[in-house]
Design an enzyme around this catalytic site. Sequence first.
Site, PDB file in Angstrom:
ATOM      1  N   GLU A  22      -5.720  -4.883   3.460  1.00  0.00           N
ATOM      2  CA  GLU A  22      -5.616  -5.925   2.422  1.00  0.00           C
ATOM      3  C   GLU A  22      -6.708  -5.770   1.369  1.00  0.00           C
ATOM      4  O   GLU A  22      -7.061  -6.727   0.689  1.00  0.00           O
ATOM      5  CB  GLU A  22      -5.670  -7.322   3.042  1.00  0.00           C
ATOM      6  CG  GLU A  22      -4.519  -7.631   3.974  1.00  0.00           C
ATOM      7  CD  GLU A  22      -3.171  -7.709   3.281  1.00  0.00           C
ATOM      8  OE1 GLU A  22      -3.147  -8.000   2.071  1.00  0.00           O
ATOM      9  OE2 GLU A  22      -2.146  -7.474   3.943  1.00  0.00           O
ATOM     10  N   ASP A  31     -10.059  -2.721   0.430  1.00  0.00           N
ATOM     11  CA  ASP A  31     -11.388  -2.285   0.869  1.00  0.00           C
ATOM     12  C   ASP A  31     -12.441  -3.302   0.423  1.00  0.00           C
ATOM     13  O   ASP A  31     -12.438  -3.782  -0.707  1.00  0.00           O
ATOM     14  CB  ASP A  31     -11.702  -0.908   0.273  1.00  0.00           C
ATOM     15  CG  ASP A  31     -13.102  -0.458   0.619  1.00  0.00           C
ATOM     16  OD1 ASP A  31     -14.008  -0.692  -0.214  1.00  0.00           O
ATOM     17  OD2 ASP A  31     -13.308   0.122   1.688  1.00  0.00           O
ATOM     18  N   SER A  65      -6.186  -0.299  -2.745  1.00  0.00           N
ATOM     19  CA  SER A  65      -6.833  -1.435  -3.409  1.00  0.00           C
ATOM     20  C   SER A  65      -6.365  -1.606  -4.850  1.00  0.00           C
ATOM     21  O   SER A  65      -6.279  -2.729  -5.349  1.00  0.00           O
ATOM     22  CB  SER A  65      -8.357  -1.255  -3.378  1.00  0.00           C
ATOM     23  OG  SER A  65      -8.819  -1.193  -2.047  1.00  0.00           O
ATOM     24  N   THR A  73       0.815  -1.211   0.000  1.00  0.00           N
ATOM     25  CA  THR A  73       0.000   0.000   0.000  1.00  0.00           C
ATOM     26  C   THR A  73       0.855   1.269   0.000  1.00  0.00           C
ATOM     27  O   THR A  73       1.890   1.346   0.657  1.00  0.00           O
ATOM     28  CB  THR A  73      -0.916   0.002   1.231  1.00  0.00           C
ATOM     29  OG1 THR A  73      -1.778  -1.133   1.167  1.00  0.00           O
ATOM     30  CG2 THR A  73      -1.764   1.263   1.290  1.00  0.00           C
ATOM     31  N   GLN A  76     -33.811 -12.062  21.824  1.00  0.00           N
ATOM     32  CA  GLN A  76     -32.394 -12.314  22.069  1.00  0.00           C
ATOM     33  C   GLN A  76     -31.877 -13.442  21.170  1.00  0.00           C
ATOM     34  O   GLN A  76     -30.752 -13.392  20.659  1.00  0.00           O
ATOM     35  CB  GLN A  76     -32.166 -12.664  23.550  1.00  0.00           C
ATOM     36  CG  GLN A  76     -30.716 -12.585  24.004  1.00  0.00           C
ATOM     37  CD  GLN A  76     -30.257 -11.161  24.267  1.00  0.00           C
ATOM     38  OE1 GLN A  76     -30.906 -10.209  23.841  1.00  0.00           O
ATOM     39  NE2 GLN A  76     -29.144 -11.001  24.972  1.00  0.00           N
TER      40      GLN A  76
END
Length: 619
Positions: free
Chosen positions: A451, A453, A165, A159, A352
Amino acid sequence: MAPVSEGGTDALLPDLPKGPLQAYRARASFCWRELVLFLEGEDVLRLKKAIFSALENDPLFARSHGEDLSLEKYRELSFLRCKRVMEYSLLPVEEMVARPLSVQTLIACLGMYDWSLAVKFSLHMLTFGSAIYSSGSERHLKYLPKIFNMDIFGCFAVTELSHGSNAKAIRTTAHYDPATEEFIIHSPDFEAAKFWVGNMGKTATHAVVFAQLYTPGGQCHGLHSFVVQIRNPKTLLPMPGVMVGDIGKKLGLNGVDNGFAMFHKVRIPRQDLLNRTGDVTPEGTYVTPFKDDRQRFGASLGTLSFGRVAIVGMSIVNLKLALSIALRFSATRCQFGPSDGEEVPVLEYQTQQWRLLPYLAAVYALDHFSKSLYLDLAELQQGLMGTDQGARQAELGREIHALASAGKPLASWTAQRGIQECREACGGHGYLAVNRLGDLRNDNDPNCTFEGDNNILLQQTSSYLLSLLACHVQGGARFESPLRTVDFLQAYPDILGQRFTCPSVDSCLDSSVPLAAYEWLVCYLLHESYQKLNQEKRSGSNDFEARNNSQLKDDAVALVDVIAPPDFVLDSPIGRADGELYKNLWTAVLLESRVLERPSWWSEFSVHKPRIGSLKSKL
C-alpha cells in the site's frame, strides 16, 4: 451476533488466572477492567467475545503447533477459514455501516489469530467490497450479495510489476469502444502486469482493476477503477485474454495467495466502470461531478487510503501482541538479584523498562490515532455515497490521504522496531518459533511496504504540507483543513520565533510542552524544505530535480560491485549483476512450479461447496 450471557461485564471480562503475574496485578494503580471498558465499550467487548468464542470452539481453527504446513495446505486452510467467518455472519452489514469501528475490531480479532486469515478476509470483504460499494453506484449493487455469499471472490489490483507507489504512472489501459459499449482492458507489456495482488494468485474470481481510462479520440482521463472477471467462479480457470498466476512463497503471510495478471484486450461492459467520481456515456463522452482533475483525484484518494488506514490498525495489533508476550515474560523471568536474596523479575531492571515501556506508551497513543483516523475515513466514504461531492469533500480526501501516508510509516515502523525489541528482550526464548514473536515480525514486515513504500508515503505527506505553505506564501491562503490537523500552521511565523522555556523539570511533564516542540519542529522543517526547493528552482531546476538534487548516490553501484559475490551465490533475481530487474523477476516467477494452475483442492471444494447461512442455525 450471539447475545451476551448473564453476568454483564463480569462475563465479558472474567477473572484472569491466578499465578506468578498476580503480584504485579496487585500493585497496579488502576482497575484493568475499568480501563478496558473506558477504551473499548461494552459493544466492542461483546463483539470480541463472540469472535474469539467462535474461533476457539470451531475445529477448523484449531492451532497446529509444531506442524509445518505446506504452502498449498496453508492457503487452503486460509480460504476455508475465510469462508467459515463469512458463514458465522459475526458482523451484519447494517452494523458495519452504523458502527464503523466494529469493522476494525473484526479485522483486529482475526489478525490476532492469524494475519493471513484477516488479510484474505479484508481484501475480499473490505478492500474489494468497499471499493465497489464506495466507488461504484446503484448499478454495481448487484455484486454485493455475491460478495457476501462468496459466489465471487475478490482482489484489489493497483500495483504493477514496474510501478507501485507511483500510482499515477500505472500503465494498464482501458480504451472505450462506443460501437460495443465496452472497455478494452489491456497490459501493454509484462512490466505492466498487475503484481503482488493479494487473493489473485489462486482464489480470486474478480478484481477491481485500476487502469488509465481513454475515450474515443485518444484522450486520457487518468486512473479509474473497473470490475474485471479474471476466473470462472465454478472452475477457477482463467477467463479469455487473462493470464493469471501465483508469485510464490513470501517471507510471511503465506496463507495469502499474492498473484499477477496480464490482460490481452479483455472486453468488459461499460457499466463495470466504477463511476462514483467519473463516468463515460454510451456515446463515449467523459463526465464527472468534479470541477477539475485535482478535485476528482482528491475524492478518489479515499479508496486508496483505506488500505493504508487498515495497515495502521494491523501494525498496532502486532505491537500489542508482541508487548503482551514480552512484558508478561519479563514479569515472570527472574535473573540475578541481591547476593543474599532471591532472583528478581527482569522487568525490575531499568534497561528492560527502557526497552519495552516506551513501546507500551506508543501503542496506546497509536491505537487512539488509528480509531480516530478510521472514523474520519468512514465520514469521507459516507460523503462520497451521498451528494457531498464539493470542494470540502475533495479537501477531506486529500487530508486523509496525507494523514494515512504519514500514519502508516509511523505505525508500521514503530511496530517493526518494537517487535524486534520484544524478541530480543525475551532472550533465547523469544527466538523460539512457538512463542510467535518471529511470526509477528515476519507478518508485520510487509506493512512497511505494501500500500505504498513508507519513505515514498512520507514524501506525499510533505508534498501536501508544502503545497499548503506555497498557497499561504504566494496567495495569502489560510492554513485550514476539514479535520483541522494543519490549522496550527496559521501561527507559522510566530511558532518559528518561539524559544524553548521551561522553569522546572516538573513543568516539562505537561503534555503541552512536547506538543509545542513538535509544532515548532514541523514549522522549522517545512520552512527549510520550502526554502531549499525555491533555491533549486531559482537555479534552473524543475520540480523533480529540485526535490532530488540533495540525494546520496553516484558511487553506490560501483561500491556494491566490490562486495557482491557471483549471481549464482547471491541467488536473487532482483539483485543480478545484469540489472535486468523486471525481466529477471518475471522469469523467476514463471519458473515457479504450478504458478498458473488452480488450487489442487478446488475440485473437491466446489462439489461440496457450503452455502452461507448453513452454520447460522448452529450458533
